[in-house]
Design an enzyme around this catalytic site. Structure first.
Site, PDB file in Angstrom:
ATOM      1  N   HIS A   1       4.229   3.905  12.661  1.00  0.00           N
ATOM      2  CA  HIS A   1       3.243   4.993  12.636  1.00  0.00           C
ATOM      3  C   HIS A   1       3.754   6.208  13.410  1.00  0.00           C
ATOM      4  CE1 HIS A   1      -0.517   2.346  11.608  1.00  0.00           C
ATOM      5  NE2 HIS A   1       0.422   2.329  10.670  1.00  0.00           N
TER       6      HIS A   1
ATOM      7  N   GLU B   1      -5.142   1.552   2.874  1.00  0.00           N
ATOM      8  CA  GLU B   1      -4.902   0.413   3.760  1.00  0.00           C
ATOM      9  C   GLU B   1      -4.931   0.846   5.207  1.00  0.00           C
ATOM     10  OE1 GLU B   1      -2.579  -2.504   6.174  1.00  0.00           O
ATOM     11  OE2 GLU B   1      -2.244  -0.360   5.877  1.00  0.00           O
ATOM     12  N   GLU B   2      -4.365   2.021   5.470  1.00  0.00           N
ATOM     13  CA  GLU B   2      -4.288   2.508   6.843  1.00  0.00           C
ATOM     14  C   GLU B   2      -5.659   2.880   7.417  1.00  0.00           C
ATOM     15  OE1 GLU B   2      -1.818   2.084   8.504  1.00  0.00           O
ATOM     16  OE2 GLU B   2       0.038   2.342   7.371  1.00  0.00           O
TER      17      GLU B   2
ATOM     18  N   HIS C   1       0.834  -1.208   0.000  1.00  0.00           N
ATOM     19  CA  HIS C   1       0.000   0.000   0.000  1.00  0.00           C
ATOM     20  C   HIS C   1       0.865   1.254   0.000  1.00  0.00           C
ATOM     21  CE1 HIS C   1       0.413   1.227   4.327  1.00  0.00           C
ATOM     22  NE2 HIS C   1       0.583  -0.065   4.529  1.00  0.00           N
TER      23      HIS C   1
ATOM     24  N   ASP D   1       6.466   1.723   6.562  1.00  0.00           N
ATOM     25  CA  ASP D   1       5.064   1.319   6.387  1.00  0.00           C
ATOM     26  C   ASP D   1       4.338   2.313   5.495  1.00  0.00           C
ATOM     27  OD1 ASP D   1       2.554   0.215   6.658  1.00  0.00           O
ATOM     28  OD2 ASP D   1       2.270   0.919   8.707  1.00  0.00           O
TER      29      ASP D   1
ATOM     30  N   GLU E   1       4.694  -5.654   3.931  1.00  0.00           N
ATOM     31  CA  GLU E   1       4.249  -4.758   4.994  1.00  0.00           C
ATOM     32  C   GLU E   1       5.407  -4.444   5.926  1.00  0.00           C
ATOM     33  OE1 GLU E   1       2.323  -2.835   6.445  1.00  0.00           O
ATOM     34  OE2 GLU E   1       0.384  -2.935   5.472  1.00  0.00           O
TER      35      GLU E   1
END
Length: 387
Positions: free
Chosen positions: A276, A172-173, A127, A139, A199
């Site tokens: 994140h 995706e998030e 993603h 990510d 991922e």
């Protein structure tokens, strides 16, 4: 003498832990064209992860335009597939203080043709969106860049037998919305026979293959054969799959696995402070992790693209990598047999000790406490090595 043997065993164990936790050396730009190079992939990571790029942001549009350009330069003909954001995704955006008005999930989809388009295709998926407060170098800029580098390497190796479908998903998030849109509506969804998803849940460490499709014995055999020393070696075990499926987490591969597709899900989880996080910048990324995840993804995808058949769902295998060198695997019945042998051996030991000397409860408890202490010390030492 017993202490010497104990500390020798501990030193050997720690040395094996160090060896098994190392990432491979990143390959330079001068690496042969058919081999994965982290240095080449880093150019894409740096561009994608210049800033946070969540759905609806200006940087999201910038990344989308850049990826369309890169895919075209690789000889692909990318298409944009759009679909509605789910109510859950909209709610998440509103909780973050953002508006979902007029927004949609926008997947970037293309195909690298093989010699026989009638054969089931292989899908590589990652993603390209990030969370609002992170540039997302790991990510999932790493996954996207690794796929682009893998496509370049596959082209350099010459034509494959099967089509390679490249899917860079969006949103995706938010709620895996891009993957949901693709597998719900895209006309290519029924052509797919196997999936490689990339991922990250951190900024470093070895890339683990932590999830497969159902009935994975054939998949594990293919993974074990493809991930040799040139990739940095395999990193996977059946326990990781079991634990992951008990957790309330999901990736784009969750959607593919629910369709019964064979495949592998790769990620690295070291340097968890970058997950994140604003700290997830290209300069902070472990390039050895990029080399490891990209090499594994390339070799497994390439093997499937050239294989006469793709893995079919049969029985699940019990498996684990052996110090990152090879994969030991066996059917579940063999595992139950080993447990039965261990139980019988334990029973025989207890019987034998009781015959030779009186087995007191206090001695058993002290032995158990020693075992717990040793395991705890090993965990602390192992984590120290990882840090």
């Amino acid at each position: 003498m017993r202490l010497i043997l104990l500390f020798t065993a501990l030193a050997v164990g720690l040395g094996l832990a160090v060896m098994a936790s190392q990432t491979p050396t990143p390959r330079p730009i001068s690496t042969p064209a058919e081999v994965f190079s982290a240095a080449r992939a880093m150019a894409d990571v740096r561009e994608i992860a210049r800033a946070p790029h969540p759905v609806g942001s200006d940087d999201h549009a910038r990344v989308q335009a850049y990826l369309m350009q890169r895919m075209t330069a690789l000889g692909l003909a990318p298409q944009i597939q759009t679909g509605p954001l789910s109510p859950r995704a909209v709610q998440r955006m509103e909780r973050e203080g953002r508006s979902a008005q007029g927004l949609a999930a926008a997947n970037l989809v293309s195909v690298l043709p093989g010699r026989d388009p009638d054969r089931p295709a292989v899908l590589m998926m990652a993603h390209y969106d990030s969370v609002p407060n992170s540039p997302g170098a790991a990510d999932d800029a790493t996954g996207v860049a690794a796929i682009l580098e893998a496509v370049r390497a596959i082209r350099a190796r010459g034509g494959a037998d099967r089509d390679l479908i490249v899917l860079l998903t969006d949103a995706e998030e938010l709620n895996l919305d891009g993957a949901r849109v693709f597998f719900a509506a895209h006309p290519w969804r029924d052509r797919i026979g196997a999936v490689v998803n990339l991922e990250a849940r951190g900024g470093g460490g070895r890339a683990m293959m932590f999830e497969t499709g159902p009935g994975n014995a054939n998949t594990i055999a293919d993974y074990a054969q493809a991930t040799g020393a040139a990739t940095g070696g395999p990193s996977s075990n059946a326990l990781a799959v079991f634990v992951y499926r008990l957790m309330p987490n999901g990736t784009d591969f969750t959607v593919a696995a629910a369709k019964g597709l064979a495949g592998i899900n790769l990620a690295f989880i070291g340097r968890p402070d970058q997950y994140h996080s604003p700290a997830a910048t290209p300069d902070a990324l472990d390039q050895g992790s990029l080399q490891h995840i990209g090499s594994q993804a390339l070799e497994v995808a390439d093997a499937w693209l050239r294989a006469p058949t793709l893995p079919q769902a049969t029985q699940n295998a019990v498996y684990a990598d052996l110090f990152g060198l090879t994969v030991v695997r066996h059917p579940p019945v063999a595992g139950w047999a080993l447990l039965a042998i261990a139980a019988l051996a334990t029973g025989f030991t207890v019987w034998r000790v009781r015959r030779v000397q009186v087995l007191k409860v206090g001695a058993v408890l002290r032995g158990a406490a020693d075992g717990v202490w040793l395991l705890a010390a090993a965990l602390v030492a192992g984590q120290a090595v990882r840090v």
